[in-house]
Scaffold this motif. Structure first.
Motif, PDB file in Angstrom:
ATOM      1  N   SER A  90       0.894  -1.229   0.003  1.00 59.97           N
ATOM      2  CA  SER A  90      -0.212   0.229  -0.092  1.00 59.97           C
ATOM      3  C   SER A  90       0.758   1.232   0.337  1.00 59.97           C
ATOM      4  CB  SER A  90      -0.644   0.032   1.387  1.00 59.97           C
ATOM      5  OG  SER A  90      -1.411   1.436   1.436  1.00 59.97           O
ATOM      6  N   PRO A  91       0.444   2.216  -0.620  1.00 60.71           N
ATOM      7  CA  PRO A  91       1.403   3.617  -0.675  1.00 60.71           C
ATOM      8  C   PRO A  91       1.244   4.039   0.744  1.00 60.71           C
ATOM      9  CG  PRO A  91      -0.423   3.716  -2.235  1.00 60.71           C
ATOM     10  CD  PRO A  91      -0.676   2.502  -1.648  1.00 60.71           C
ATOM     11  N   LEU A  92       0.490   3.660   1.561  1.00 59.26           N
ATOM     12  CA  LEU A  92       0.375   4.185   3.143  1.00 59.26           C
ATOM     13  C   LEU A  92       1.309   3.663   3.981  1.00 59.26           C
ATOM     14  CD1 LEU A  92      -3.342   4.467   3.349  1.00 59.26           C
ATOM     15  CD2 LEU A  92      -1.704   6.343   2.956  1.00 59.26           C
ATOM     16  N   ALA A  93       1.794   2.306   3.446  1.00 58.19           N
ATOM     17  CA  ALA A  93       2.693   1.716   4.358  1.00 58.19           C
ATOM     18  C   ALA A  93       3.673   0.550   3.492  1.00 58.19           C
ATOM     19  CB  ALA A  93       2.026   0.835   5.489  1.00 58.19           C
ATOM     20  N   GLN A  94       5.082   1.128   3.529  1.00 56.25           N
ATOM     21  CA  GLN A  94       6.011   0.163   2.883  1.00 56.25           C
ATOM     22  C   GLN A  94       6.319  -0.975   3.690  1.00 56.25           C
ATOM     23  OE1 GLN A  94       6.681   0.775  -0.583  1.00 56.25           O
ATOM     24  NE2 GLN A  94       4.643   1.811  -0.239  1.00 56.25           N
ATOM     25  N   VAL A  95       6.531  -2.357   3.428  1.00 55.79           N
ATOM     26  CA  VAL A  95       6.704  -3.250   4.333  1.00 55.79           C
ATOM     27  C   VAL A  95       7.755  -4.219   3.682  1.00 55.79           C
ATOM     28  CG1 VAL A  95       5.786  -5.306   5.529  1.00 55.79           C
ATOM     29  CG2 VAL A  95       4.240  -3.073   5.311  1.00 55.79           C
ATOM     30  N   TRP A  96       8.686  -4.412   4.473  1.00 58.92           N
ATOM     31  CA  TRP A  96       9.828  -5.382   4.140  1.00 58.92           C
ATOM     32  C   TRP A  96       9.453  -6.847   4.737  1.00 58.92           C
ATOM     33  CZ3 TRP A  96      14.466  -3.360   1.612  1.00 58.92           C
ATOM     34  CH2 TRP A  96      14.478  -2.047   1.552  1.00 58.92           C
ATOM     35  N   ARG A  97       9.583  -7.859   3.987  1.00 59.65           N
ATOM     36  CA  ARG A  97       9.447  -9.175   4.268  1.00 59.65           C
ATOM     37  C   ARG A  97      10.105 -10.229   3.954  1.00 59.65           C
ATOM     38  NH1 ARG A  97       4.526  -7.683   2.304  1.00 59.65           N
ATOM     39  NH2 ARG A  97       2.855  -6.714   3.754  1.00 59.65           N
ATOM     40  N   VAL A  98      10.615 -11.090   4.950  1.00 62.01           N
ATOM     41  CA  VAL A  98      11.672 -12.218   4.485  1.00 62.01           C
ATOM     42  C   VAL A  98      10.853 -13.359   3.890  1.00 62.01           C
ATOM     43  CG1 VAL A  98      13.371 -13.904   5.212  1.00 62.01           C
ATOM     44  CG2 VAL A  98      13.466 -11.484   5.759  1.00 62.01           C
ATOM     45  N   ASN A  99      10.894 -13.992   2.716  1.00 59.47           N
ATOM     46  CA  ASN A  99      10.164 -15.149   2.332  1.00 59.47           C
ATOM     47  C   ASN A  99       8.550 -15.165   2.176  1.00 59.47           C
ATOM     48  OD1 ASN A  99      12.714 -16.098   1.349  1.00 59.47           O
ATOM     49  ND2 ASN A  99      12.880 -17.082   3.405  1.00 59.47           N
ATOM     50  N   PRO A 100       8.004 -14.103   1.832  1.00 55.72           N
ATOM     51  CA  PRO A 100       6.459 -13.897   1.864  1.00 55.72           C
ATOM     52  C   PRO A 100       6.116 -14.609   0.582  1.00 55.72           C
ATOM     53  CG  PRO A 100       7.362 -12.035   0.942  1.00 55.72           C
ATOM     54  CD  PRO A 100       8.506 -12.497   1.393  1.00 55.72           C
ATOM     55  N   SER A 101       4.768 -14.848   0.573  1.00 52.95           N
ATOM     56  CA  SER A 101       4.191 -15.533  -0.705  1.00 52.95           C
ATOM     57  C   SER A 101       3.981 -14.551  -1.769  1.00 52.95           C
ATOM     58  CB  SER A 101       2.755 -16.338  -0.297  1.00 52.95           C
ATOM     59  OG  SER A 101       1.986 -15.358   0.433  1.00 52.95           O
ATOM     60  N   VAL A 102       3.441 -13.190  -1.259  1.00 50.30           N
ATOM     61  CA  VAL A 102       3.426 -12.036  -2.024  1.00 50.30           C
ATOM     62  C   VAL A 102       4.300 -10.828  -1.498  1.00 50.30           C
ATOM     63  CG1 VAL A 102       1.182 -12.780  -2.703  1.00 50.30           C
ATOM     64  CG2 VAL A 102       1.405 -11.137  -0.837  1.00 50.30           C
TER      65      VAL A 102
END
Length: 182
Positions: A90-102
């Protein structure tokens, strides 16, 4: 206080997966370019606060590139590119994730870094770069510092290239300590 509220918002988005599907047609690049300070983008700082083990430096700042290392880079780049279904945050929240499905390019980057460290590469040689593509889009890639040049692992292509051959313009890059950016 501001960082705590921001972290709570980012955590809620990560937990509940509320990603605006309207942005799914541009799934591999960053919608909102964050300001990159000497500690990196704010969303990356939150990622490091939540996942401190993913943000540790260590080892040599450059690695020796041989056939085994190149095979490892190719294998990890390909596997992560296939494993994550592209979808923008979302433009409101940039999220960094390790090994997500998306996820978007940021999640591809930290997933590749995670896998390469697990395979034995020096964390300090694996740099996160915010760039502008040739058409001016914001994007994140993993740069592997080697004695033979800086290699780019990118979710927009399966090909590993020298950074100078990508056509990208560097906005900011982590240093040998991923919590320090230049």
């Amino acid at each position: 206080m501001k960082k705590v509220v921001f972290a709570a918002i980012v955590s809620a988005v990560a937990m509940f997966g509320s990603v605006d599907m309207a942005f799914a047609n541009r799934p591999t690049q960053i919608v909102v370019q964050e300001r990159v300070s000497s500690r990196g983008p704010e969303s990356f700082q939150v990622f490091c606060a939540i996942n401190p083990r993913e943000c540790q430096p260590g080892g040599d700042a450059k690695i020796a590139l041989d056939d085994d290392v190149m095979r490892l880079l190719t294998r990890v780049n390909s596997r992560v590119n296939r494993a994550i279904r592209p979808r923008l945050d979302s433009p409101l929240a940039q999220v960094w994730r390790v090994n997500p499905s998306v996820g978007d390019c940021k999640s591809y980057v930290v997933s590749k870094r995670h896998e390469l460290i697990r395979a034995g590469l020096s964390p300090s040689a694996l740099r996160i770069a915010y760039v502008k593509t040739r058409d001016g889009q914001s994007h994140a890639v993993l740069v592997v510092k080697t004695h033979n040049g800086d290699l780019t692992l990118d979710n927009l292509t399966g090909e590993i290239r020298l950074f100078r051959q990508t056509g990208y313009r560097l906005v900011g890059m982590s240093g040998s300590d991923p919590r320090r950016w230049g």
